[in-house]
Design a protein around this motif. Structure first.
Motif, short mmCIF file in Angstrom:
data_model
loop_
_atom_site.label_atom_id
_atom_site.label_comp_id
_atom_site.label_asym_id
_atom_site.label_seq_id
_atom_site.Cartn_x
_atom_site.Cartn_y
_atom_site.Cartn_z
N LYS A 68 -86.77 64.93 -49.44
CA LYS A 68 -85.42 65.71 -49.41
C LYS A 68 -85.68 67.04 -49.23
CE LYS A 68 -82.68 62.49 -49.24
NZ LYS A 68 -82.83 62.26 -48.05
N GLU A 119 -78.01 53.68 -35.96
CA GLU A 119 -78.20 53.31 -37.57
C GLU A 119 -79.45 52.75 -37.72
OE1 GLU A 119 -74.19 54.89 -38.84
OE2 GLU A 119 -75.64 53.88 -40.05
N ARG A 120 -79.83 52.86 -39.14
CA ARG A 120 -80.99 52.04 -39.38
C ARG A 120 -80.75 50.76 -39.07
NH1 ARG A 120 -80.62 52.30 -45.04
NH2 ARG A 120 -79.40 50.37 -44.88
N ARG A 129 -80.74 46.49 -39.94
CA ARG A 129 -80.80 45.80 -40.70
C ARG A 129 -82.01 44.88 -40.72
NH1 ARG A 129 -75.53 44.84 -43.42
NH2 ARG A 129 -76.49 43.20 -44.43
N HIS A 167 -88.10 49.88 -59.48
CA HIS A 167 -87.91 48.63 -58.77
C HIS A 167 -89.26 48.19 -58.20
CE1 HIS A 167 -88.23 51.37 -55.47
NE2 HIS A 167 -88.27 50.39 -54.87
N GLU A 177 -77.34 45.04 -52.70
CA GLU A 177 -76.47 45.72 -51.47
C GLU A 177 -75.14 45.94 -52.18
OE1 GLU A 177 -76.01 43.41 -48.21
OE2 GLU A 177 -78.15 43.87 -47.27
N MET A 224 -81.82 53.24 -54.25
CA MET A 224 -82.62 53.12 -53.08
C MET A 224 -81.79 53.11 -51.73
SD MET A 224 -85.55 53.01 -54.11
CE MET A 224 -86.24 52.57 -52.67
N GLU A 225 -82.04 53.86 -50.54
CA GLU A 225 -81.43 53.98 -49.36
C GLU A 225 -80.86 52.87 -48.88
OE1 GLU A 225 -81.49 57.07 -45.76
OE2 GLU A 225 -83.24 55.47 -45.96
N GLU A 226 -81.80 51.71 -48.99
CA GLU A 226 -81.31 50.39 -48.30
C GLU A 226 -80.35 49.77 -48.97
OE1 GLU A 226 -85.63 51.47 -47.49
OE2 GLU A 226 -84.96 50.53 -49.23
N LEU A 254 -77.41 50.89 -49.85
CA LEU A 254 -76.04 51.20 -49.36
C LEU A 254 -75.57 50.84 -47.98
CD1 LEU A 254 -76.31 54.96 -50.58
CD2 LEU A 254 -75.15 53.04 -51.66
N ILE A 255 -74.73 50.02 -47.80
CA ILE A 255 -74.21 49.39 -46.47
C ILE A 255 -73.22 50.46 -45.66
CG2 ILE A 255 -73.49 47.35 -45.14
CD1 ILE A 255 -76.25 47.18 -46.78
N PRO A 256 -73.50 50.82 -44.67
CA PRO A 256 -72.42 51.65 -44.18
C PRO A 256 -71.06 50.79 -43.88
CG PRO A 256 -74.35 51.84 -43.00
CD PRO A 256 -74.56 50.68 -43.94
N LEU A 283 -74.01 56.40 -43.80
CA LEU A 283 -75.29 57.01 -44.87
C LEU A 283 -75.21 58.39 -44.71
CD1 LEU A 283 -78.04 54.71 -44.36
CD2 LEU A 283 -76.52 54.79 -46.26
N PRO A 300 -79.82 59.39 -51.86
CA PRO A 300 -80.42 58.28 -52.43
C PRO A 300 -81.88 58.37 -52.38
CG PRO A 300 -79.25 58.04 -50.25
CD PRO A 300 -79.20 59.58 -50.67
#
Lengths: 587, 427
Positions: free
Chosen positions: A165, A249-250, A252, A425, B369, B392-394, B396-398, B404, B421
């Motif tokens: 960050k 976007e990232r 899936r 986690h 999620e 965790m960033e993963e 969050l679902i836009p 994001l 995140p």
């Protein structure tokens, strides 16, 4: 001979500019500013690659990486041929080779791309000394990273940023990335020529894998073929696909993401077949075109920025790849267990998800980043409690895009040894795989022995009834190993271990798990200020000059010379006994 | 290491010849004419307490006076024995010479002792060996900590028990005891209780498979000063909770329970709501920390009724349904950490938790999620009481409302501080 060649083209009275360009990474002709600069005004150019003869046998580099490198060199040679030049592959160590070359070739200039890694800097310092002794001018340019890393560090008050960050905040205040340099063409070369002797191929050809001592019988074709040509083709494909999807976007994660993609670029970025700056600019242009928006978010460059981040954290830390004596690494009492390590490295853990990933890694040289998280977690803080240094060495051997900084940094990150990472986690070696690839096709592809298992049991075949195992012609314990750990038990133990360690580090006395990870002093809790003033302000505060902003907690690395973790870490007990709760912290 | 030997073997009876000579020739004067050798012991002690052991050992070789200071009892109240073998650990061990000297000269000074052992049986044996020699010790605190695989479990049970009972019997004033992952059993707990029931305040014994519910009940019945207890769920019973809530008992402060499944489909008993109610009545401020390591289908008996959990950790994948029940039945929840859930959004469940768990101040989500809008709603409802938000960033679902890049501003706004995140390298 060279003398005759030179005498033919230049009168003896004129000074001849003979330049050597030294390829290490940056194995490309596009965006190669140091090469471009050295051609300017030079009469002769020789591009060399120095192959350490001891490297192949003893170093920790597997056949896939050698093959990729050799393919890169062949590609360079081919491209140079089109410019009436050749690549000179020379065996030996740079400190031995260069004085000889300077003499033989009457070198006046040496150029190379800047290498930010500590070992590289040391090696280059030695070569610069030799060059100055021989009267050779040295031209070095930054082109392996987006930015001049020293400038980023300077912006952060002289210290490498310790969180991603923070790094992102600094990046957003750097000047724009420099444009990629023009590709080397015949026009760029102009009058610069390369003296090529008749016996060039005998002396300077790119060796083959066999010549390096590798057994190539039965070697499958490379899934990731090396070279700049391939890299540029992939870049185009990559951008085409992004444009088509029109979604930046990232993506899936799905089962398909696990497989090697024809648009994957990471090995090419590592070897420098593809310029990161070219990628950056093409991505930016595409985004602006598709989104009709002029300012792309930082997340667009995720892959490149992570790479840049690890380079930045590593550049001033020669012990970045070690736990001991590494100021940014938590000292964790990892277990020494060569037998368990071998099972993991060779894909014999008994967990199909882990084994399939390690098999793909060994066979192809690349695995998806989530697959990396899974196996790294399993080896270190998740299940085996083995040191991340061991995992890093295995990746160094097998992974095409693992260079020193990124590999060490990623392993420290994934094992929660640094960067103020939460450790709660844990990727389940059964569940995570099952959620990613419910059908189990990935397992079947890389572990054909388990092919006939139904999806229900393929991730935990030891739970399948005997009848199912017999029907699948694969009895667990006989044809495929039993699971090497009890995951529940291992993760229970390991979360305790990590909690113990972090509670001592942060002197945390509470009950919560999340608060055990100390907040990074230069990260403002969870985030960081984003205005330039704020960043400078924090940088000054960190330097201890601002009495209004004392360190957030004892052991801030930017106040003391010694590392945060070593001052408050395991070794420095001062006879204190920590019992992880409010009553028992005895001082 | 020679320095330890030198430090420990220097005689304390009269100065040596060379020391005398040095004294005469060269008083240790600093520029203000002060003789360092005359520094009072109390100040030396104070300074020595700040030095790591190695530096202290070096200092102890400077002169007889400093050597005496090195051996002052106050500096030997606390000690952590680090027992590692080079074959199984990367870390260094406490030097065997030092251990010998401590046992010889300082065992009666020791009060707060811990043993950190690596995964080799040798290290665990070395710990037992030391324990059996602590006959003159009046320990207040004892901790047996395995830093990797639990090597105490690999020892012959009787060997371990006899070493441990040396301390139980001789100390008679044990206040804190940490013996997780050891082969301690019911009879040895009886010995503990027989000798230390007045002083025992903390007992941590998670994953001690040889202890039965009756064994721990004996501890609760006799040790009325017990404030902290950590054990596995199979040892928890209604009787235990009632014993801990009896009038004679002090207020309990922390109760930590590990619920661990050994085999899929394991059955777990239930605890009556009335037992939890009794606990709460007796100790209204007590913290109930529960770590669940269960398979998804083993949660049947849990979260069916109100339970006073304050800190909840799910170490394996947990279903939406269970998380929904948590929202309904855990009004005292302070921290929730979910390792994994699966690929269906936890929107409703999170919102319910925000609504009903009004004490929630820390939440961590791993492989789950949540839609961005629901997440923003959750944060808005919790507001500034969320001091720990580790997502965790993963996760969050836009969606149509937020992507994001926008979400962190929204969340930061509601939290009152800058928030991002957690990220993982995508290299």
């Amino acid at each position: 001979s060279d003398q005759n060649f030179l005498a033919r083209y230049w009168p003896a009275s004129e000074m001849v500019g003979n330049t050597i360009h030294w390829f290490r990474k940056g194995l490309r002709l596009h965006d190669n500013p140091s090469l471009k600069e050295s051609i300017r005004g030079a009469d002769t150019l020789r591009c060399v690659y120095i192959l350490d003869p001891w490297f192949a046998g003893s170093s920790n580099v597997g056949i896939s990486r050698w093959r990729f490198l050799l393919q890169c060199l062949e590609d360079l040679d081919t491209s140079l041929r089109k410019l009436n030049s050749r690549l000179f592959v020379i065996r030996g160590q740079p400190t031995d080779v260069f004085p000889r070359l300077f003499q033989e070739w009457q070198t006046s200039q040496l150029s190379y791309e800047y290498d930010s890694e500590p070992f590289g800097k040391e090696r280059d310092a030695a070569i610069q000394k030799l060059a100055s002794e021989a009267g050779v001018e040295v031209t070095v340019k930054v082109s392996h990273t987006l930015y001049d890393l020293d400038k980023i560090i300077e912006l952060n008050g002289g210290q490498s940023p310790l969180t991603y960050k923070r790094f992102q905040a600094l990046i957003s205040h750097m000047d724009a990335v420099e444009s990629p340099a023009e590709i080397i063409t015949a026009e760029v070369m102009r009058k610069c020529a390369t003296p090529i002797s008749d016996d060039h191929d005998d002396k300077f050809a790119v060796p083959s894998l066999e010549e390096l001592g590798f057994e190539t019988e039965g070697l499958a074709t490379a899934v990731w073929p090396g070279g700049e040509t391939e890299a540029l083709t992939r870049l185009e494909r990559h951008l085409e696909r992004k444009a088509w999807v029109a979604n930046f976007e990232r993506p899936r994660m799905n089962a398909n993401s696990l497989l090697a993609s024809p648009t994957g670029l990471s090995p090419y970025l590592r070897f420098g077949c593809l310029s990161c700056r070219l990628f950056y600019f093409k991505l930016t242009d595409l985004y602006r075109k598709v989104k009709k928006n002029s300012s792309p978010p930082l997340s667009l460059y995720g892959q490149l920025l992570w790479r840049e981040f690890f380079y930045t954290t590593a550049t001033n830390n020669p012990r970045f790849d070690k736990m001991e004596g590494n100021p940014v690494c938590v000292q964790i009492p990892w277990d020494r267990n060569p037998e368990a390590l071998a099972k993991w490295a060779e894909g014999r853990t008994g967990f199909p998800w882990i084994d399939a990933i390690m098999t793909q890694l060994r066979q192809e040289g690349w695995i998806h980043h989530l697959a990396r998280h899974a196996v790294a977690c399993f080896l270190t803080r998740g299940d085996l409690w083995i040191s991340w240094e061991e995992g890093m060495k295995v990746f160094e051997e097998l992974l095409l895009d693992a260079d020193w900084s990124v590999n060490a940094g990623s392993w420290m990150w994934l094992s929660c040894s640094s960067f103020f990472q939460q450790f709660f986690h844990c990727y389940c070696p059964v569940g995570f795989g099952r959620r990613t690839d419910p059908n189990g096709d990935y397992i079947r592809r890389y572990l054909p022995i388990l092919k006939a298992f139904p999806a229900k049991y393929i991730f935990d075949p030891w739970n399948a009834p005997e009848s199912v195992q017999k029907a699948a012609k694969c009895v667990i314990g006989m044809h495929y190993p039993k699971p090497m750990v009890h995951h529940t038990e291992a993760s229970r133990l390991n979360i305790q271990r990590m909690t113990q360690i972090y509670q001592q580090l942060s002197c945390y006395r509470g009950l919560g798990l999340l608060a055990t990870v100390p907040a990074n002093p230069n990260n403002g809790g969870n985030g960081v200020g984003t205005s330039p003033e704020e960043i400078q302000h924090e940088a000054v505060a960190q330097a201890g000059k601002d009495p209004l902003h004392p360190p957030r907690f004892l052991g801030c690395p930017y106040h003391s010379k010694t590392c945060i973790f070593q001052r408050v870490g395991l070794k420095d007990m001062l006879g204190h006994v920590f019992f992880f709760n409010q009553i028992e912290l005895v001082l | 290491m020679k320095k330890y030997e030198d430090a420990c073997s220097s005689s304390s009876e009269g100065p040596t010849e060379s020391c005398k000579k040095v004294r005469k020739l060269q008083p240790n004067l600093c520029e203000f004419g002060f003789d360092w050798a005359l520094l009072p012991q109390e100040i030396l002690l104070n300074i020595f307490q700040f030095l790591p052991l190695l530096d202290r050992a070096y200092a102890s070789q400077v002169c007889r006076g400093w050597n005496q200071a090195f051996h002052m009892p106050e500096l030997w109240r606390c000690f952590e024995f680090e027992l590692n073998q080079p074959a199984s650990s990367y870390l260094k061990a406490t030097h065997p010479e030092l251990i010998k000297q401590i046992i010889k000269r300082h065992s009666n000074h020791l009060q707060y002792v811990s043993f950190k052992v690596d995964s080799s049986t040798e290290s665990a044996e070395a710990a037992c060996d030391i324990l059996s020699q602590l006959v003159n010790c009046s320990l207040k605190t004892l901790g047996l900590i395995s830093t990797a695989r639990p090597s105490f479990m690999e020892l012959p049970k009787s060997h371990f028990i006899s070493a441990l009972t040396v301390v139980f019997v001789n100390s008679k004033s044990l206040s804190s005891l940490k013996i997780d992952d050891t082969p301690v059993d019911d009879p040895s707990l009886k010995v503990l209780v027989a000798n230390n029931s007045d002083t025992l305040r903390m007992l941590k014994m998670s994953s001690c498979p040889h202890v039965s519910p009756a064994g721990i009940l004996c501890v609760a019945d006799q040790c009325h000063g017990l404030r902290e207890l950590a054990l596995n769920y199979h040892l928890l019973s209604d009787e235990l909770l009632l014993a801990l809530s009896s009038e004679k008992h002090v207020h309990l402060e922390h109760l930590r329970i590990d619920v661990v499944s050994e085999n899929p489909g394991q059955h777990f008993h239930t605890i009556r709501k009335s037992s939890w109610d009794a606990m709460l009545r007796h100790s209204p401020k007590f913290n109930l920390v529960m770590y669940f390591f269960l398979y998804e289908d083993e949660f049947g008996p849990f979260f069916r009724e109100e339970v006073p959990i304050t800190h909840l950790y799910f170490g394996r994948s947990v279903s939406k349904d269970v998380l929904g029940r948590v929202g309904v039945h855990c009004p005292r929840l302070v921290e929730l950490v979910v390792c994994a859930n699966g690929l269906r959004p936890l929107d409703e469940e999170l919102i319910r938790i925000a609504k009903r768990c009004t004490q929630l101040s820390a939440i961590g989500l791993g492989e789950c999620e949540v839609s961005c809008s629901a997440f923003v709603e959750f944060v808005k409802m919790c507001g500034r009481r969320l001091s720990q938000l580790s997502i965790m960033e993963e996760v969050l679902i836009p969606d149509h409302k937020y992507n994001l890049d926008e979400i962190h501003w929204e969340v930061s706004k509601h939290l009152g501080r800058v928030w991002f995140p957690d990220m993982m390298p995508t290299w």
